[in-house]
Design an enzyme around this catalytic site. Structure first.
Site, PDB file in Angstrom:
ATOM      1  N   GLU A 235       0.846  -1.197   0.000  1.00 36.51           N
ATOM      2  CA  GLU A 235       0.000   0.000   0.000  1.00 36.51           C
ATOM      3  C   GLU A 235       0.880   1.245   0.000  1.00 36.51           C
ATOM      4  O   GLU A 235       1.945   1.247   0.624  1.00 36.51           O
ATOM      5  CB  GLU A 235      -0.869   0.035   1.259  1.00 36.51           C
ATOM      6  CG  GLU A 235      -1.787  -1.145   1.394  1.00 36.51           C
ATOM      7  CD  GLU A 235      -2.676  -0.998   2.618  1.00 36.51           C
ATOM      8  OE1 GLU A 235      -3.817  -0.564   2.464  1.00 36.51           O
ATOM      9  OE2 GLU A 235      -2.211  -1.302   3.729  1.00 36.51           O
ATOM     10  N   HIS A 259      -6.109 -11.416   5.995  1.00 41.49           N
ATOM     11  CA  HIS A 259      -6.129 -11.230   4.540  1.00 41.49           C
ATOM     12  C   HIS A 259      -5.106 -12.115   3.801  1.00 41.49           C
ATOM     13  O   HIS A 259      -5.443 -12.809   2.850  1.00 41.49           O
ATOM     14  CB  HIS A 259      -5.835  -9.773   4.190  1.00 41.49           C
ATOM     15  CG  HIS A 259      -6.784  -8.793   4.790  1.00 41.49           C
ATOM     16  ND1 HIS A 259      -8.106  -9.080   5.016  1.00 41.49           N
ATOM     17  CD2 HIS A 259      -6.613  -7.515   5.212  1.00 41.49           C
ATOM     18  CE1 HIS A 259      -8.704  -8.022   5.545  1.00 41.49           C
ATOM     19  NE2 HIS A 259      -7.819  -7.060   5.682  1.00 41.49           N
TER      20      HIS A 259
HETATM   21  C1  BG6 Z   1      -7.805  -3.443   6.253  1.00 37.25           C
HETATM   22  C2  BG6 Z   1      -6.638  -2.985   7.086  1.00 37.25           C
HETATM   23  O1  BG6 Z   1      -8.338  -4.632   6.773  1.00 37.25           O
HETATM   24  O2  BG6 Z   1      -7.360  -3.672   4.918  1.00 37.25           O
HETATM   25  C3  BG6 Z   1      -6.046  -1.721   6.497  1.00 37.25           C
HETATM   26  O3  BG6 Z   1      -7.069  -2.739   8.420  1.00 37.25           O
HETATM   27  C4  BG6 Z   1      -5.673  -1.930   5.050  1.00 37.25           C
HETATM   28  O4  BG6 Z   1      -4.890  -1.307   7.237  1.00 37.25           O
HETATM   29  C5  BG6 Z   1      -6.863  -2.506   4.278  1.00 37.25           C
HETATM   30  O5  BG6 Z   1      -5.321  -0.667   4.506  1.00 37.25           O
HETATM   31  C6  BG6 Z   1      -6.451  -2.895   2.872  1.00 37.25           C
HETATM   32  O6  BG6 Z   1      -7.601  -3.235   2.151  1.00 37.25           O
HETATM   33  P1  BG6 Z   1      -7.739  -2.902   0.610  1.00 37.25           P
HETATM   34  O7  BG6 Z   1      -9.037  -3.501   0.213  1.00 37.25           O
HETATM   35  O8  BG6 Z   1      -7.679  -1.407   0.485  1.00 37.25           O
HETATM   36  O9  BG6 Z   1      -6.562  -3.555  -0.030  1.00 37.25           O
END
Ligand code: BG6
Length: 511
Positions: A235, A259
């Protein structure tokens, strides 16, 4: 996420609407409700998947009212994700599908730990109800206890009662086990929907189709042909306004046992006997349980943690993590993790799974790279077969959803020279993706009682079990290695693969 039913004509039948229900959202004034949940329900209204008999009750301890809540949502539907309406068409608060839902949203002011809140809810609920815990994790147990004590979780043949729980589910193995034990006093596992929003992403669900609908993929999907797997969730965003939560959580707890392990499970699971939720969840649970927890003495060799320092990421100036709001100035929390994990199963013995995730990195890039072994024999004179660029499958989860297969082709000319080429499938070239929040499928599945895309207690507990030795070692000693915001992460993460004669796939797609 059930398989589409066949119609007598040989096609697939239309998806039936969800049954009438009341969705009670605890934490109704929070970010999740306005940014993701309500826009997702508007999209379900638009697709005809929730009808006029669907109601929302928002609960929070703040002073508010039906009108104030609706107005707050108006504002947000008007700029969902900063892109316009809930479906990105700029129609915003005037969106006819939002207007259909708007009057069916009401507000209940109440303390989450006060029995009076639940008595008031009882007066408003009749029939099917789902309770969505969009609250701080500390309230999960107390809210479920209170719902149970008030009799609100008792189902009948006519009316279901379900609970949706956001992450993080516990902060380590003992706390996850304790929470499971607490909630299962009031609920049957079939009533519990533990959300992992990664499973709402189309490209994540597509992993099952890629693997199990394509003979040529599954035929090579094992340790005879696969050299290693890389799973990346990079990210550019930083901790932002979430310092209070993040500084006590860190990248490992925030992203890995949930995740990233769900992605690992999709890649590593055996084919399920059927497409029912228990068959799929059984296979996923087996893979997560097969992730080998490192021995304490091996943690330093298989786990890397980093913390971003000042720099520039995602076209924005980034401050040092330790100077972000609500972050301790001497924080030892990691904003980056890289791991080498082994999966002890017949299929995966000897195949490392390298996982990495971090904030403030060079690009936003969630991908799975499956790298294949070199060919066994040097067929082309003068070409060292071990030095040929490897075959790879790159499953691009986000952004630019798609899948690429990197293979070798003969470079035109008088001598045989294998050169890498890429076969690319972009979702957007073949399908209309539309603007979704990723919660549509999850909410629809919950309302129709399909638990496939929700985490089961055993998956969560095995996930914590695999990372617990690393959390323990990190808590006891040392601190994260700094990396400048906008980089690919700490140097030790690159070394983790270099030591094995491998390299990370570059973060971010080539321009
Ligand atoms: C969330 C985390 O579960 O997932 C965040 O708490 C993270 O820190 C996010 O930024 C990332 O999700 P996505 O869908 O934006 O990749």
């Amino acid at each position: 996420m059930s398989a589409a039913p066949s119609s007598p004509a040989g096609g697939t039948t239309a998806t039936p609407p969800a049954p009438p229900a009341t969705l009670v959202i605890f934490g109704a004034l929070g970010d999740l409700t306005r940014r993701l949940l309500v826009p997702a329900i508007v999209n379900l209204v638009r697709s005809g998947l929730v009808g006029d008999d669907f109601k929302i009750i928002g609960v929070s301890h703040h002073d508010s009212s039906d009108d104030a809540l609706r107005e707050q949502l108006d504002d947000f539907i008007g700029k969902a994700d900063g892109e316009g309406g809930a479906h990105g068409d700029k129609s915003g608060a005037g969106d006819p599908d939002w207007l259909k839902l708007r009057d069916r949203i009401t507000y209940l002011k109440g303390d989450f730990e006060d029995a009076a809140t639940y008595e008031a809810l009882k007066d408003r609920i009749d029939g099917n109800a789902a309770f969505y815990l969009a609250t701080a994790p500390g309230f999960f147990g107390p809210v479920i206890d209170s719902l149970g004590d008030a009799g609100l979780l008792t189902q009948s043949d006519e009316a279901f009662r379900r609970v949706v729980i956001e992450k993080p589910f516990g902060h380590d193995l003992p706390s996850a086990e304790a929470l499971d034990e607490r909630i299962l006093k009031h609920l049957d596992e079939t009533q519990v929907y533990r959300i992992d929003h990664f499973l709402g992403k189309e490209t994540v669900q597509n992993i099952l189709v890629t693997r199990f609908a394509n003979t040529m993929v599954e035929a090579v999907w094992n340790n005879r042909y696969i050299d290693h797997v890389q799973i990346t969730a990079a990210e550019t965003v930083t901790v932002g306004t979430r310092g209070k939560f993040y500084d006590t959580t860190g990248a490992m707890r925030d992203m890995v046992p949930n995740h990233l392990f769900q992605l690992l499970a999709m890649v590593g699971m055996e084919p399920p006997n059927d497409f029912g939720s228990e068959a799929i969840r059984n296979e996923k649970a087996k893979v997560i349980a097969a992730i080998r927890a490192p021995r304490p003495e091996d943690v330093a060799d298989v786990a890397v943690r980093g913390r971003y320092t000042a720099g520039r990421a995602g076209d924005a100036d980034v401050a040092d993590y330790r100077s972000e709001p609500e972050v301790a100035p001497d924080s030892k929390t990691e904003t980056y993790v890289a791991l080498k994990l082994m999966v002890d199963s017949w299929r995966w013995a000897g195949v490392p799974f390298y996982l990495r995730t971090g904030k403030g990195l060079a690009a936003r890039d969630t991908e799975i790279v499956v790298q294949f072994k070199p060919v066994p024999y040097a067929q082309f004179a003068g070409v060292d077969h071990n030095r040929l660029p490897p075959n790879r499958m790159v499953i691009q989860i986000q952004p630019d959803e798609g899948l690429s297969i990197e293979i070798l082709a003969k470079k035109p000319g008088p001598v045989i020279e294998p050169a890498p080429v890429s076969l690319d499938f972009a979702y957007s070239d073949h399908f209309k993706l539309g603007h979704t929040t990723g919660y549509e499928t999850l909410l629809y599945d919950m309302l129709t009682g399909d638990q496939t895309l929700f985490q089961r207690a055993d998956q969560i507990e095995s996930g914590w079990e695999a990372v617990q030795p690393i959390l323990d070692a990190w808590a006891a000693d040392g601190e994260p290695e700094p990396y400048p915001a906008g980089s690919d992460g700490p140097a030790a993460a690159a070394d983790l693969l270099t030591r094995d004669g491998r390299a990370w796939h570059k973060i971010g797609r080539p321009a």
